[in-house]
Design an enzyme around this catalytic site. Structure first.
Site, short mmCIF file in Angstrom:
data_model
loop_
_atom_site.label_atom_id
_atom_site.label_comp_id
_atom_site.label_asym_id
_atom_site.label_seq_id
_atom_site.Cartn_x
_atom_site.Cartn_y
_atom_site.Cartn_z
N SER A 145 0.86 -1.19 0.00
CA SER A 145 0.00 0.00 0.00
C SER A 145 0.89 1.23 0.00
O SER A 145 1.96 1.24 0.60
CB SER A 145 -0.90 0.02 1.24
OG SER A 145 -1.52 1.28 1.39
N TYR A 159 -2.52 0.05 9.89
CA TYR A 159 -2.47 -0.48 8.54
C TYR A 159 -1.13 -0.15 7.88
O TYR A 159 -0.50 -1.02 7.25
CB TYR A 159 -3.62 0.11 7.72
CG TYR A 159 -3.75 -0.43 6.32
CD1 TYR A 159 -4.17 -1.73 6.09
CD2 TYR A 159 -3.49 0.38 5.22
CE1 TYR A 159 -4.32 -2.23 4.81
CE2 TYR A 159 -3.64 -0.10 3.93
CZ TYR A 159 -4.05 -1.41 3.73
OH TYR A 159 -4.19 -1.89 2.45
#
Length: 250
Positions: A145, A159
């Site tokens: 990501s 995250y």
């Protein structure tokens, strides 16, 4: 769907979390390019079956395996089942992930544990299982990501931590497996138009404004990058992170 022919003809791929979103796009792209494709899913068997139907429509063999990627035994079993069913395993795409949003004092420890189990431990476990079946030319790709590199919004720390860890794993495994002819890379999307994060959803315009191109990616654009990284022409690309984020991290 872009079709570049049969450059993966005779090869077998496994995509974890391949029943929807980016994972489904990757599974279908690899099938369009000639690979037989297995995918894991956790809950939605109907969606997984739809992806398998798409793989078969491309003239390839498909297989859906129900497996919780937080379960080491189940995940290892999915890798071994893929190799046993198709007779080999050439490509592993670690795509399955969970997303818990919340600030430091809002997140409960079970969310922390699940994030690390699925987003970090599972790619390591799957890679360990996969290399037992891979030979020269094997490919491991993990979906990261952009938040692992740039984290401008509150609530993303957990995250981002899990996705940043994948960069170190990628570099380490690239050196460890290079002598065996196996490449290891990280493909890191930015805002991408999926059911979980639609391009017309709340705050989407704000998130898109952080990109240089001013829009969300489509899953097929991420899948196209993965297809290149696992292709024969990318044999000298390993240990690197490729951002498919429209310039979010530029």
């Amino acid at each position: 769907m872009s079709n570049t022919g049969n450059r993966f003809d005779g090869q077998v791929a496994l995509v974890t979390g391949g029943s929807r979103g980016i994972g489904a796009a990757i599974a279908l792209r690899l099938a369009a390019d000639g690979a037989d494709v297995a995918l894991t899913y956790q809950n939605n068997g109907e969606r997984a079956a739809e992806v398998v139907a798409g793989i078969k429509a491309a003239g390839r063999r498909g297989l859906a395996i129900r497996a919780d990627c937080a379960d080491t035994e189940a995940l290892t079993g999915a890798v071994d089942q893929t190799a046993a069913t198709f007779g080999r395993l050439d490509i592993l795409v670690n795509n399955a992930a969970v997303f818990h949003f919340g600030k430091l004092d809002e997140l409960e420890l079970p969310a922390v544990d699940q994030t690390l189990e699925v987003n970090v431990r599972a790619p390591f476990v799957a890679s360990r299982a996969a290399v037992r079946h891979m030979g020269q030319g094997g490919r491991i790709v993990t979906i990261g990501s952009n938040t692992g590199t740039r984290t401008p919004f509150p609530g993303l720390a957990l995250y981002a931590t899990s996705k940043a860890a994948l960069a170190g794993m990628t570099r380490g495994l690239a050196h460890e497996l290079g002598s065996r002819g196996i490449t290891v890379n990280l493909v890191s999307p930015g805002p991408t138009n999926t059911e979980a994060n639609p391009a017309d959803g709340p705050n989407a315009e704000y998130f898109a404004s952080f990109t240089a191109v001013g829009r969300f990616a489509e899953p097929a654009e991420v899948a196209g990058t993965v297809a290149y990284v696992v292709s024969p022409e990318a044999g000298h690309v390993t240990g690197t992170e490729i951002h498919v984020d429209g310039g979010f991290t530029a």
